[in-house]
Design a protein around this motif. Structure first.
Motif, PDB file in Angstrom:
ATOM      1  N   LEU A   8       0.813  -1.217   0.000  1.00  0.00           N
ATOM      2  CA  LEU A   8       0.000   0.000   0.000  1.00  0.00           C
ATOM      3  C   LEU A   8       0.847   1.269   0.000  1.00  0.00           C
ATOM      4  CD1 LEU A   8      -2.729  -1.056   2.569  1.00  0.00           C
ATOM      5  CD2 LEU A   8      -2.949  -0.935   0.077  1.00  0.00           C
ATOM      6  N   ARG A   9       1.963   1.219   0.680  1.00  0.00           N
ATOM      7  CA  ARG A   9       2.817   2.406   0.792  1.00  0.00           C
ATOM      8  C   ARG A   9       3.521   2.708  -0.530  1.00  0.00           C
ATOM      9  NH1 ARG A   9       8.177   2.321   3.925  1.00  0.00           N
ATOM     10  NH2 ARG A   9       7.735   0.195   3.429  1.00  0.00           N
ATOM     11  N   LEU A  10       4.067   1.662  -1.174  1.00  0.00           N
ATOM     12  CA  LEU A  10       4.822   1.863  -2.408  1.00  0.00           C
ATOM     13  C   LEU A  10       3.987   1.606  -3.665  1.00  0.00           C
ATOM     14  CD1 LEU A  10       8.157   0.221  -1.266  1.00  0.00           C
ATOM     15  CD2 LEU A  10       7.587   2.647  -1.344  1.00  0.00           C
ATOM     16  N   LYS A  11       2.750   1.161  -3.465  1.00  0.00           N
ATOM     17  CA  LYS A  11       1.815   0.930  -4.571  1.00  0.00           C
ATOM     18  C   LYS A  11       2.407   0.017  -5.643  1.00  0.00           C
ATOM     19  CE  LYS A  11      -0.646   5.242  -3.830  1.00  0.00           C
ATOM     20  NZ  LYS A  11      -0.073   5.583  -2.572  1.00  0.00           N
ATOM     21  N   ARG A  12       2.770  -1.195  -5.214  1.00  0.00           N
ATOM     22  CA  ARG A  12       3.317  -2.179  -6.140  1.00  0.00           C
ATOM     23  C   ARG A  12       3.005  -3.580  -5.621  1.00  0.00           C
ATOM     24  NH1 ARG A  12       9.686  -1.512  -4.656  1.00  0.00           N
ATOM     25  NH2 ARG A  12       9.515  -2.355  -2.570  1.00  0.00           N
ATOM     26  N   PRO A  13       2.989  -4.562  -6.524  1.00  0.00           N
ATOM     27  CA  PRO A  13       2.753  -5.932  -6.075  1.00  0.00           C
ATOM     28  C   PRO A  13       3.971  -6.471  -5.321  1.00  0.00           C
ATOM     29  CG  PRO A  13       3.181  -5.893  -8.423  1.00  0.00           C
ATOM     30  CD  PRO A  13       3.141  -4.467  -7.963  1.00  0.00           C
TER      31      PRO A  13
END
Length: 77
Positions: free
Chosen positions: A10-15
């Protein structure tokens, strides 16, 4: 040996992929690898994974390798 779960950072917006030790492997059983050996292998995998850099391999971003065996994890991307 482990379970890998697909997740979203959620913080870095990546899988990301979260790897934990299969809880069944942490129970002492006859004719199986000891829980201590399972934890040692898990830690070794993280140490080796952190050394490799290759476009075809995931990157180890985070790992908890100390504490209770049930709390150990690796985060791969």
């Amino acid at each position: 040996m482990g379970q890998v779960w697909q997740s979203w950072d959620l913080r870095l917006k990546r899988p990301a992929a979260i790897k934990i030790i299969n809880p069944e492997r942490l129970i002492e059983q006859a004719n199986s690898v000891s829980p201590e050996a399972v934890v040692a292998r898990f830690c070794r995998e993280a140490e080796l994974g952190a050394r490799f850099t290759h476009p075809g391999l995931p990157t180890l971003y985070d790992a908890e390798l100390s504490g209770s065996p049930g709390d150990l994890y690796m985060v791969w991307n």
